[in-house]
Design an enzyme around this catalytic site. Structure first.
Site, PDB file in Angstrom:
ATOM      1  CD  GLN A 105      36.195 -30.525 -38.959  1.00 47.73           C
ATOM      2  OE1 GLN A 105      37.065 -29.575 -38.981  1.00 47.73           O
ATOM      3  NE2 GLN A 105      35.610 -30.728 -40.105  1.00 47.73           N
ATOM      4  CE1 TYR A 184      43.981 -26.375 -41.146  1.00 45.89           C
ATOM      5  CE2 TYR A 184      42.035 -27.099 -42.432  1.00 45.89           C
ATOM      6  CZ  TYR A 184      42.765 -26.218 -41.829  1.00 45.89           C
ATOM      7  OH  TYR A 184      42.262 -24.941 -41.818  1.00 45.89           O
ATOM      8  NE  ARG A 231      34.085 -30.766 -44.164  1.00 46.56           N
ATOM      9  CZ  ARG A 231      34.130 -29.239 -44.001  1.00 46.56           C
ATOM     10  NH1 ARG A 231      34.951 -28.876 -43.700  1.00 46.56           N
ATOM     11  NH2 ARG A 231      33.144 -28.635 -44.804  1.00 46.56           N
ATOM     12  N   GLY A 322      27.836 -23.780 -44.397  1.00 47.86           N
ATOM     13  CA  GLY A 322      28.513 -22.978 -43.444  1.00 47.86           C
ATOM     14  C   GLY A 322      28.289 -21.687 -43.279  1.00 47.86           C
TER      15      GLY A 322
END
Length: 371
Positions: A105, A184, A231, A322
């Site tokens: 990522q 982000y 994503r 996760g």
């Protein structure tokens, strides 16, 4: 132990473009602050990922494409030769452990950064600070006002993503995931409360998705679209984000990249009962990875399997988990056999350097339960 895999697509092989996955379980990218101060992956990280090599696909944790994109201390990066060398020991370890493909990522923090972490003032679509404190080497500090990105900053950042993708391939990854979620930088361009620009990158939805599309196009050109995932996290409010027009924005973004031949689209915190999830699934022509909504402070007793099966039934092709993978290196086997699930340790050790809460979780074999 009882094999509970019969009739479940979760444990069936899957063809992701040219990659063969042993099962449909994906280890989600999870920042764990175990890199060196300069952002290089370590031998401990190689052990960590190799322990979890039974996942059908591993997505390596968020790595910054340039210095100014650094978020927190000891975060991985992928913009120097040292970063490539550090990550290469990880991909080699996963391969040696019999793992399948591994993507990395790529994440730029945007306003989620601090001069004490990167040495630079963060940059963002607009000079709007993160409304919460941020971790630094000297403790939590108030976020600083980011510098508004110029058109040259935007162009350079797009090129940095493409260069980072090429470095990821050099490091042995099968592909990369472009992080446009969880507040982000790319998500900051999408959201109207963090993007107040009046140029071609702000205002209407068509403008706010422009930067993300340009990054995707550049990365796809650099390494091939079949090696690129995207994503997103529609409607998620992490890091001060307000996706007020998510029902309009995300279908437009998906439509803009749907014809690129990308490896996959990855929806974080996916809710199969929401119309937006169903709409995206209907309009996305390729592989859809869905990350279910699970409690943030604990793992369900079933390890997330019920939520995973629900998302598969709703049209997802692969399921990203996760914390279940964090606490259970052999999660695939535990879900397949219905074995007990390890709980996640205290949150402090989760993000602290060292083996505790990272590589010391027991496996069925180490406890004798797998014999």
């Amino acid at each position: 132990m009882t094999d509970t895999a019969a009739g479940s697509r979760l444990f069936a092989p899957y063809r992701l473009g040219s990659f063969n996955l042993a099962n449909r379980l994906v280890m989600a990218p999870m920042t764990r602050n175990r890199a060196t101060a300069d952002g290089s992956a370590t031998p401990l990280m190689a052990d960590y990922y190799a322990q979890r090599a039974s996942a059908g696909l591993i997505i390596g944790e968020a790595s910054t494409p340039n210095t100014v994109g650094q978020t927190y201390p000891n975060i991985t990066a992928i913009h120097t030769d040292a970063h490539v060398a550090g990550w290469r020991q990880v991909t080699k370890a996963v391969d040696a452990a019999g793992g399948g493909p591994m993507f990395l990522q790529i994440q730029h923090g945007g306003r989620i950064g601090h001069p004490d972490n990167s040495g630079l003032t963060p940059i963002a679509p607009s000079p709007i600070p993160l409304p919460e404190a941020i971790h630094t080497p000297s403790g939590r500090q108030s976020a600083v006002v980011p510098r508004e990105m110029t058109l040259e900053d935007i162009r350079a950042t797009v090129e940095d993503f493409a260069a980072a993708a090429r470095r990821a391939i050099d490091a042995g990854f099968s592909g990369v995931e472009v992080h446009s979620a969880n507040g982000y930088l790319l998500h900051q361009f999408l959201a109207p409360n963090t993007n107040r620009r009046t140029d071609a990158y702000g205002g209407p939805v068509a403008n706010r998705i422009r930067f993300v599309v340009e990054v995707i196009d550049a990365v796809a050109e650099a390494i091939g679209p079949e090696r690129v995932g995207l994503r997103i996290s529609p409607g998620i409010t992490f890091n001060g984000i307000a996706d007020d027009d998510a029902d309009i924005l995300y279908p437009a973004l998906v439509a803009a990249v749907a014809g690129n031949g990308l490896a996959y689209l990855h929806i974080a915190f996916a809710d199969p009962d929401k119309p937006l999830f169903q709409r995206i699934r209907a309009n996305w022509p390729g592989t859809l990875i869905a990350n279910p909504v699970l409690p943030l402070d604990q793992i369900p007793a079933d390890g997330g399997r019920n939520a995973a099966e629900g998302l598969l039934a709703a049209g997802a092709d692969l399921i990203a988990l996760g914390r279940p993978f964090l606490a259970n290196p052999d999660l695939v086997e535990r879900l397949r056999t219905g074995a007990p699930i390890n709980p996640v340790r205290d949150g402090y050790v989760t993000y602290t350097g060292g083996q505790a809460g990272y590589t010391d979780y027991p496996t069925l074999q180490s406890t004798g339960a797998g014999r």
